[in-house]
Design a protein around this motif. Sequence first.
Motif, PDB file in Angstrom:
ATOM      1  N   ASP A  98      66.015  58.956  27.116  1.00 29.55           N
ATOM      2  CA  ASP A  98      65.909  59.978  28.166  1.00 29.55           C
ATOM      3  C   ASP A  98      64.443  60.309  28.382  1.00 29.55           C
ATOM      4  O   ASP A  98      63.599  60.008  27.545  1.00 29.55           O
ATOM      5  N   PHE A  99      64.153  60.934  29.523  1.00 36.37           N
ATOM      6  CA  PHE A  99      62.777  61.270  29.861  1.00 36.37           C
ATOM      7  C   PHE A  99      62.787  62.369  30.913  1.00 36.37           C
ATOM      8  O   PHE A  99      63.442  62.241  31.949  1.00 36.37           O
ATOM      9  N   VAL A 100      62.067  63.459  30.665  1.00 38.62           N
ATOM     10  CA  VAL A 100      61.991  64.572  31.613  1.00 38.62           C
ATOM     11  C   VAL A 100      60.889  64.278  32.626  1.00 38.62           C
ATOM     12  O   VAL A 100      59.744  64.021  32.254  1.00 38.62           O
ATOM     13  N   LEU A 101      61.258  64.319  33.906  1.00 38.29           N
ATOM     14  CA  LEU A 101      60.281  64.107  34.981  1.00 38.29           C
ATOM     15  C   LEU A 101      59.630  65.416  35.414  1.00 38.29           C
ATOM     16  O   LEU A 101      58.466  65.448  35.766  1.00 38.29           O
ATOM     17  N   ALA A 102      60.405  66.500  35.426  1.00 38.56           N
ATOM     18  CA  ALA A 102      59.902  67.810  35.846  1.00 38.56           C
ATOM     19  C   ALA A 102      59.671  68.651  34.597  1.00 38.56           C
ATOM     20  O   ALA A 102      60.542  69.408  34.175  1.00 38.56           O
ATOM     21  N   ARG A 156      51.260  49.555  34.916  1.00 41.53           N
ATOM     22  CA  ARG A 156      49.854  49.959  34.880  1.00 41.53           C
ATOM     23  C   ARG A 156      49.469  50.596  33.540  1.00 41.53           C
ATOM     24  O   ARG A 156      48.999  51.741  33.495  1.00 41.53           O
ATOM     25  N   PRO A 157      49.648  49.868  32.446  1.00 41.25           N
ATOM     26  CA  PRO A 157      49.239  50.437  31.160  1.00 41.25           C
ATOM     27  C   PRO A 157      47.730  50.644  31.099  1.00 41.25           C
ATOM     28  O   PRO A 157      46.966  49.873  31.673  1.00 41.25           O
ATOM     29  N   ALA A 158      47.348  51.724  30.450  1.00 42.16           N
ATOM     30  CA  ALA A 158      45.934  52.054  30.248  1.00 42.16           C
ATOM     31  C   ALA A 158      45.815  52.762  28.907  1.00 42.16           C
ATOM     32  O   ALA A 158      46.811  53.201  28.338  1.00 42.16           O
ATOM     33  N   SER A 159      44.600  52.898  28.435  1.00 44.64           N
ATOM     34  CA  SER A 159      44.365  53.567  27.163  1.00 44.64           C
ATOM     35  C   SER A 159      44.729  55.042  27.282  1.00 44.64           C
ATOM     36  O   SER A 159      44.367  55.715  28.256  1.00 44.64           O
ATOM     37  N   ARG A 183      52.294  54.585  35.449  1.00 43.40           N
ATOM     38  CA  ARG A 183      53.045  54.694  36.707  1.00 43.40           C
ATOM     39  C   ARG A 183      54.526  54.436  36.443  1.00 43.40           C
ATOM     40  O   ARG A 183      54.887  53.544  35.694  1.00 43.40           O
ATOM     41  N   LEU A 184      55.363  55.253  37.071  1.00 39.38           N
ATOM     42  CA  LEU A 184      56.810  55.136  36.966  1.00 39.38           C
ATOM     43  C   LEU A 184      57.379  55.017  38.369  1.00 39.38           C
ATOM     44  O   LEU A 184      57.024  55.810  39.248  1.00 39.38           O
ATOM     45  N   THR A 185      58.222  54.025  38.592  1.00 37.66           N
ATOM     46  CA  THR A 185      58.852  53.830  39.899  1.00 37.66           C
ATOM     47  C   THR A 185      60.360  53.894  39.730  1.00 37.66           C
ATOM     48  O   THR A 185      60.917  53.264  38.830  1.00 37.66           O
ATOM     49  N   LEU A 186      61.003  54.677  40.587  1.00 37.52           N
ATOM     50  CA  LEU A 186      62.457  54.794  40.597  1.00 37.52           C
ATOM     51  C   LEU A 186      62.996  54.181  41.881  1.00 37.52           C
ATOM     52  O   LEU A 186      62.472  54.445  42.965  1.00 37.52           O
ATOM     53  N   TYR A 190      55.787  57.723  40.769  1.00 32.50           N
ATOM     54  CA  TYR A 190      55.086  58.851  40.156  1.00 32.50           C
ATOM     55  C   TYR A 190      53.907  58.327  39.351  1.00 32.50           C
ATOM     56  O   TYR A 190      54.029  57.334  38.638  1.00 32.50           O
ATOM     57  N   GLN A 191      52.765  59.019  39.448  1.00 31.14           N
ATOM     58  CA  GLN A 191      51.647  58.745  38.545  1.00 31.14           C
ATOM     59  C   GLN A 191      51.904  59.588  37.305  1.00 31.14           C
ATOM     60  O   GLN A 191      52.140  60.790  37.411  1.00 31.14           O
ATOM     61  N   LEU A 192      51.895  58.962  36.154  1.00 29.39           N
ATOM     62  CA  LEU A 192      52.196  59.673  34.926  1.00 29.39           C
ATOM     63  C   LEU A 192      50.948  60.318  34.344  1.00 29.39           C
ATOM     64  O   LEU A 192      49.841  59.830  34.526  1.00 29.39           O
TER      65      LEU A 192
END
Length: 157
Positions: free
Chosen positions: A63-67, A119-122, A134-137, A153-155
């Motif tokens: 699971d993951f909370v977006l808001a 888009r993995p980054a440090s 970045r997360l795309t639904l 969404y930009q994480l």
Amino acid sequence: MAGHRTRTTLAACAALSLAALAGAATAPPGNAAAGERTVAVARKAPLPVLVDCFDKARVRPADFVLACGDGNSRLVSLHWSQWNARKAVGRGVNVVNDCKPYCAAGTFRSYPVRVRLDRPASWTKHPGVPHYTRLTLVYPDGRPAGYRPVVTYQLWN
């Protein structure tokens, strides 16, 4: 004489300690009859993580909370078919509060969704740890009012 032996012992211990800290980069030599071999030990790079609202790093979360502020949008029942150094792909359900007539009295509605992380980054908090930014639904069937069929969404970092 005793001072020389102590220094030699200390130098040998220091060299062994440094070798242990650095890690062995090769395997011991093989059987002389089979021929000498050196095998490099490859260090596996860590997989990117998904950073949640509480700065917790997670791999393949269910699971993951977006808001984060109010919890009115979250991903549940996540099942990941892919999670690697470049991207993660999965399916789940986006549970969204319709906020009608207002959020405290709203109804949570469920929408099947395809999820992609990329888009993995440090990660700023832990520079040696990569995280997806970045997360795309993708909503294959219905979607919440006002949402497009594909939402990105930009994480946070």
